[in-house]
Design an enzyme around this catalytic site. Structure first.
Site, PDB file in Angstrom:
ATOM      1  N   GLY A 277       0.829  -1.195   0.000  1.00 45.37           N
ATOM      2  CA  GLY A 277       0.000   0.000   0.000  1.00 45.37           C
ATOM      3  C   GLY A 277       0.869   1.254   0.000  1.00 45.37           C
TER       4      GLY A 277
ATOM      5  N   CYS B  87       1.990   4.728  15.251  1.00 43.62           N
ATOM      6  CA  CYS B  87       2.213   3.303  15.437  1.00 43.62           C
ATOM      7  C   CYS B  87       3.411   2.788  14.662  1.00 43.62           C
ATOM      8  CB  CYS B  87       0.962   2.542  15.047  1.00 43.62           C
ATOM      9  SG  CYS B  87       0.275   3.075  13.463  1.00 43.62           S
TER      10      CYS B  87
END
Ligand SMILES: *Cc1c(COP(=O)(O)O)cnc(C)c1O
Length: 392
Positions: A71, A326
């Site tokens: 992605g 994250c």
């Protein structure tokens, strides 16, 4: 009990997807670009069929499907490829403050190379106002990129409206659909986007393979230079196993999608209601209506740190994620939570629970049993919370 509630980070590999991939690691090892012998031709034929099947799932034409390694690569290619191919037309790009870092960092890179980027604000639930897109457009604008659904707080953006504006203004429109696949129906014609990014590991496919859909006619430069694969636009020996896995996972994701959405929505809402009922001083981040991703829950708990919650959940066998950046492992609060207006100290105490199609009621009950005492215990260690309790 082991509970995996981090499906926005990655998903488990479906067994039948793995089955579909295995032959390309064993018998069908040929290079899909080697046409002079059988094992190469078999691989080539497989790639052709896979491309057709993927196109069908996305409502695209076969020659509009380009395989990438992720992605992130699809996002980077969309942004940099369009910017460099269209720079004689203009140097202005519009995106939002809550995009994935693959988009934001690619835009920051382009700013160092003479491009101007507008990072649109979002409202308190993370929504981009299509009017703001319209207002930001100048005669130098060559690209707009707004994500379909946010990976942290689950906001689904008004993509069709934004696409319509871009079409009228003849500006290329890209949307990151990585979180949308498997959680809502995605068809490129309905979205009206010129480019979309997807990534297999977010919908029970393998890691390391994605797709950039590029509508025929979009001017885009290569990101990976080399051989003639992907119709000369993206070099590298075809990852046939990965492609086969992405394809199978996409077909499975779209199978009985309505049922899966309603199951995930039910699990999501049970978590949201359960947390609101059981835990004081907390705030649901993102919308709470049909513009929320069906599998995403994101809460801020005042007076504590997200990382401490994660550690204690892990001790109870629960995998979740916090509102800190994250991917980088950094302790900075998330850019998404700051963009919706949370103060730093509240953004720090955030927890993302993302369910999957395989999440059970028992797992949700377990989380709702374990989480409240964890929050209470952490708050007991917080001097701030002590003051709150005393002043009440
Ligand atoms: C996971 C994710 C990406 C990156 O995909 P990878 O295949 O992990 O590189 C991009 N955008 C969004 C919204 C994501 O959630």
């Amino acid at each position: 009990m082991k509970v995996y509630m981090d499906n926005n980070a990655t998903t488990s590999l479906d067994k039948s997807v793995l089955q579909e991939m295995l032959p390309y690691y064993t018998d069908i090892y040929g290079n899909a670009s080697s046409k002079f012998y059988e094992v190469g031709r078999v691989a080539e034929k497989a790639v052709l069929e896979i491309r057709e099947r993927v196109a069908k799932q996305l409502g695209a034409k076969t020659n509009e499907i380009y395989f990438t390694s992720s992605g992130c690569e699809a996002d980077n290619w969309a942004i940099k490829g369009v910017a460099f191919a269209n720079k004689e037309k203009g140097n202005h790009i519009i995106t939002s403050k809550i995009e994935h870092h693959a988009i934001l960092s690619a835009c920051e890179f382009l700013e160092k190379h003479g491009f101007d980027v507008t990072y649109l604000d979002v409202d308190s639930v993370g929504r981009v106002n299509p009017e703001d897109v319209l207002k930001a457009i100048t005669d130098k604008t060559i690209l707009v990129s707004i994500m379909t659904a946010n990976n942290e707080i689950g906001t689904i953006e008004p993509i069709s409206e934004i696409a319509k504006i871009c079409k009228e203004k003849k500006i290329i429109f890209h949307t990151d659909c990585v979180q949308a696949i498997g959680h809502m129906p995605i068809s490129v014609s309905e979205l009206g986007a010129d480019m979309i990014s997807i990534s297999a590991h977010k919908f029970h496919g393998p890691k390391g393979v994605g797709v950039l859909y590029i509508r025929n006619g979009v001017r885009i430069d290569n990101l990976i230079h080399g051989g003639g694969q992907e119709r000369g636009k993206r070099a590298a020996t075809e990852n046939v196993a990965g492609m086969a896995g992405l394809c199978k996972a996409l077909e499975l994701a779209n199978e009985n999608l309505d049922e899966k959405i309603s199951h995930m929505t039910k699990m999501r809402d049970k978590l949201i209601k359960g947390i609101l009922d059981r835990i004081p001083y907390c705030k649901l981040n993102g919308p709470y209506d049909d513009t929320r991703l069906c599998n995403n829950v994101n809460f801020s708990f005042q007076y504590i740190e997200g990382e401490s919650i994660l550690m204690m959940l892990d001790m109870h066998g629960i995998a979740a994620s916090s509102g800190s950046a994250c991917a980088s492992g950094s302790l900075d609060p998330s850019h998404v939570l700051l963009a919706i207006g949370l103060p730093h100290e509240i953004a720090h105490g955030s927890l993302r629970l993302s369910v999957g199609e395989d999440t059970t009621e028992e797992e949700v009950d377990y989380v709702l049993e374990v989480l409240p005492p964890i929050i209470e215990r952490l708050r007991m260690m917080s001097p701030l919370y002590e003051e709150v309790i005393r002043s009440n």
